[in-house]
Design a protein around this motif. Structure first.
Motif, PDB file in Angstrom:
ATOM      1  N   SER A 194       4.754  -0.867   3.092  1.00  0.00           N
ATOM      2  CA  SER A 194       4.584   0.007   4.257  1.00  0.00           C
ATOM      3  C   SER A 194       3.193   0.592   4.355  1.00  0.00           C
ATOM      4  O   SER A 194       2.829   1.161   5.378  1.00  0.00           O
ATOM      5  CB  SER A 194       5.611   1.141   4.206  1.00  0.00           C
ATOM      6  N   GLY A 195       2.387   0.449   3.289  1.00  0.00           N
ATOM      7  CA  GLY A 195       1.032   0.989   3.328  1.00  0.00           C
ATOM      8  C   GLY A 195       0.986   2.496   3.198  1.00  0.00           C
ATOM      9  O   GLY A 195      -0.019   3.113   3.504  1.00  0.00           O
ATOM     10  N   VAL A 196       2.068   3.104   2.758  1.00  0.00           N
ATOM     11  CA  VAL A 196       2.137   4.554   2.629  1.00  0.00           C
ATOM     12  C   VAL A 196       1.565   4.971   1.278  1.00  0.00           C
ATOM     13  O   VAL A 196       1.918   4.409   0.254  1.00  0.00           O
ATOM     14  CB  VAL A 196       3.596   5.043   2.750  1.00  0.00           C
ATOM     15  N   LEU A 197       0.672   5.944   1.301  1.00  0.00           N
ATOM     16  CA  LEU A 197       0.118   6.493   0.067  1.00  0.00           C
ATOM     17  C   LEU A 197       0.676   7.887  -0.154  1.00  0.00           C
ATOM     18  O   LEU A 197       0.931   8.603   0.810  1.00  0.00           O
ATOM     19  CB  LEU A 197      -1.408   6.612   0.176  1.00  0.00           C
ATOM     20  N   PRO A 198       0.823   8.296  -1.416  1.00  0.00           N
ATOM     21  CA  PRO A 198       1.180   9.697  -1.660  1.00  0.00           C
ATOM     22  C   PRO A 198       0.095  10.584  -1.055  1.00  0.00           C
ATOM     23  O   PRO A 198      -1.075  10.183  -0.987  1.00  0.00           O
ATOM     24  CB  PRO A 198       1.185   9.804  -3.188  1.00  0.00           C
ATOM     25  N   PRO A 199       0.458  11.766  -0.598  1.00  0.00           N
ATOM     26  CA  PRO A 199      -0.504  12.627   0.088  1.00  0.00           C
ATOM     27  C   PRO A 199      -1.809  12.872  -0.670  1.00  0.00           C
ATOM     28  O   PRO A 199      -2.876  12.877  -0.046  1.00  0.00           O
ATOM     29  CB  PRO A 199       0.269  13.929   0.293  1.00  0.00           C
ATOM     30  N   THR A 200      -1.765  13.045  -1.990  1.00  0.00           N
ATOM     31  CA  THR A 200      -3.028  13.308  -2.689  1.00  0.00           C
ATOM     32  C   THR A 200      -3.921  12.071  -2.712  1.00  0.00           C
ATOM     33  O   THR A 200      -5.146  12.194  -2.642  1.00  0.00           O
ATOM     34  CB  THR A 200      -2.803  13.812  -4.134  1.00  0.00           C
ATOM     35  N   LEU A 201      -3.323  10.877  -2.781  1.00  0.00           N
ATOM     36  CA  LEU A 201      -4.138   9.662  -2.732  1.00  0.00           C
ATOM     37  C   LEU A 201      -4.700   9.442  -1.334  1.00  0.00           C
ATOM     38  O   LEU A 201      -5.846   9.015  -1.182  1.00  0.00           O
ATOM     39  CB  LEU A 201      -3.323   8.444  -3.177  1.00  0.00           C
ATOM     40  N   ALA A 202      -3.912   9.743  -0.303  1.00  0.00           N
ATOM     41  CA  ALA A 202      -4.405   9.647   1.070  1.00  0.00           C
ATOM     42  C   ALA A 202      -5.562  10.624   1.279  1.00  0.00           C
ATOM     43  O   ALA A 202      -6.545  10.311   1.963  1.00  0.00           O
ATOM     44  CB  ALA A 202      -3.280   9.919   2.059  1.00  0.00           C
ATOM     45  N   TRP A 222       4.300   6.284 -12.543  1.00  0.00           N
ATOM     46  CA  TRP A 222       5.092   7.018 -11.553  1.00  0.00           C
ATOM     47  C   TRP A 222       4.611   6.722 -10.145  1.00  0.00           C
ATOM     48  O   TRP A 222       5.398   6.675  -9.208  1.00  0.00           O
ATOM     49  CB  TRP A 222       5.073   8.520 -11.851  1.00  0.00           C
ATOM     50  N   VAL A 223       3.285   6.463  -9.948  1.00  0.00           N
ATOM     51  CA  VAL A 223       2.767   6.108  -8.619  1.00  0.00           C
ATOM     52  C   VAL A 223       3.339   4.754  -8.215  1.00  0.00           C
ATOM     53  O   VAL A 223       3.810   4.582  -7.086  1.00  0.00           O
ATOM     54  CB  VAL A 223       1.226   6.057  -8.621  1.00  0.00           C
ATOM     55  N   LYS A 224       3.293   3.811  -9.150  1.00  0.00           N
ATOM     56  CA  LYS A 224       3.821   2.479  -8.860  1.00  0.00           C
ATOM     57  C   LYS A 224       5.308   2.531  -8.578  1.00  0.00           C
ATOM     58  O   LYS A 224       5.803   1.846  -7.677  1.00  0.00           O
ATOM     59  CB  LYS A 224       3.501   1.537 -10.015  1.00  0.00           C
ATOM     60  N   ASP A 225       6.038   3.350  -9.335  1.00  0.00           N
ATOM     61  CA  ASP A 225       7.469   3.492  -9.100  1.00  0.00           C
ATOM     62  C   ASP A 225       7.727   4.129  -7.746  1.00  0.00           C
ATOM     63  O   ASP A 225       8.614   3.707  -7.009  1.00  0.00           O
ATOM     64  CB  ASP A 225       8.113   4.314 -10.224  1.00  0.00           C
ATOM     65  N   TRP A 226       6.946   5.134  -7.383  1.00  0.00           N
ATOM     66  CA  TRP A 226       7.089   5.793  -6.076  1.00  0.00           C
ATOM     67  C   TRP A 226       6.830   4.793  -4.956  1.00  0.00           C
ATOM     68  O   TRP A 226       7.583   4.728  -3.985  1.00  0.00           O
ATOM     69  CB  TRP A 226       6.113   6.972  -5.989  1.00  0.00           C
ATOM     70  N   LEU A 227       5.757   3.991  -5.100  1.00  0.00           N
ATOM     71  CA  LEU A 227       5.445   2.991  -4.083  1.00  0.00           C
ATOM     72  C   LEU A 227       6.568   1.967  -3.973  1.00  0.00           C
ATOM     73  O   LEU A 227       6.931   1.553  -2.863  1.00  0.00           O
ATOM     74  CB  LEU A 227       4.123   2.294  -4.407  1.00  0.00           C
ATOM     75  N   ARG A 251       9.771   2.467  -4.688  1.00  0.00           N
ATOM     76  CA  ARG A 251      10.921   3.122  -4.053  1.00  0.00           C
ATOM     77  C   ARG A 251      10.703   3.331  -2.567  1.00  0.00           C
ATOM     78  O   ARG A 251      11.621   3.198  -1.767  1.00  0.00           O
ATOM     79  CB  ARG A 251      11.204   4.471  -4.715  1.00  0.00           C
ATOM     80  N   GLU A 252       9.472   3.681  -2.183  1.00  0.00           N
ATOM     81  CA  GLU A 252       9.181   3.989  -0.790  1.00  0.00           C
ATOM     82  C   GLU A 252       8.845   2.744   0.025  1.00  0.00           C
ATOM     83  O   GLU A 252       8.682   2.844   1.233  1.00  0.00           O
ATOM     84  CB  GLU A 252       8.024   4.990  -0.710  1.00  0.00           C
ATOM     85  N   GLY A 253       8.678   1.623  -0.644  1.00  0.00           N
ATOM     86  CA  GLY A 253       8.344   0.391   0.064  1.00  0.00           C
ATOM     87  C   GLY A 253       6.848   0.167   0.056  1.00  0.00           C
ATOM     88  O   GLY A 253       6.146   0.616   0.954  1.00  0.00           O
ATOM     89  N   ALA A 254       6.377  -0.523  -0.961  1.00  0.00           N
ATOM     90  CA  ALA A 254       4.934  -0.744  -1.126  1.00  0.00           C
ATOM     91  C   ALA A 254       4.329  -1.453   0.068  1.00  0.00           C
ATOM     92  O   ALA A 254       3.158  -1.275   0.363  1.00  0.00           O
ATOM     93  CB  ALA A 254       4.678  -1.535  -2.408  1.00  0.00           C
TER      94      ALA A 254
END
Length: 133
Positions: free
Chosen positions: A56-64, A44-49, A51-54
């Motif tokens: 872009s360097g954006v991490l989900p808030p808990t990973l950040a 699900w993390v990989k799918d989220w990345l 979808r959000e554009g891997a």
């Protein structure tokens, strides 16, 4: 006549199907992504990345949050005063608390809260300010 029980959800699904709301959906007739492959617990993390554009360097808030926790001393050392360190730790602990109860997006985390007094003592020591407040 046989009466069959139909739950409220079953009824809603049947009615939506009768209205044609499930016709021409994107991906209809295509296999599910990853079907038949090995299970990946981070799917699900990989799918989220994805979808959000891997890129872009954006991490989900808990990973950040985990990354920020790993860089704690560096982040603390960037603060100009004990008060700023305390405010930073307080804000970080608030985010950690939200993450621990599932109020932030991303994988679950059990990061412990940060002891503000220890953080300030470490900041003082690294700045060569032992004994002052």
């Amino acid at each position: 006549m046989v009466h069959r029980y139909e739950s409220a959800i079953d009824r809603q699904l049947r009615e939506a199907q009768e209205r044609g709301e499930f016709e021409n959906l994107p991906g209809a007739g295509k296999p599910l992504r990853g079907a038949g492959g090995e299970y990946d617990e981070d799917w699900w993390v990989k799918d989220w990345l994805r979808r959000e554009g891997a890129g872009s360097g954006v991490l989900p808030p808990t990973l950040a949050l985990r990354r920020e926790r790993e860089d704690l001393n560096r982040e603390i050392d960037r603060r100009p005063s004990e008060q700023a360190v305390r405010e930073y730790v307080e804000a970080l602990n608030e985010q950690i608390g939200k993450a621990r109860v599932g109020l932030l997006d991303g994988p679950p985390t059990l990061l412990p809260p940060i002891d503000a007094e220890k953080a300030v003592a470490g900041w003082r020591e690294r700045k060569g300010l032992t004994g002052s407040r």
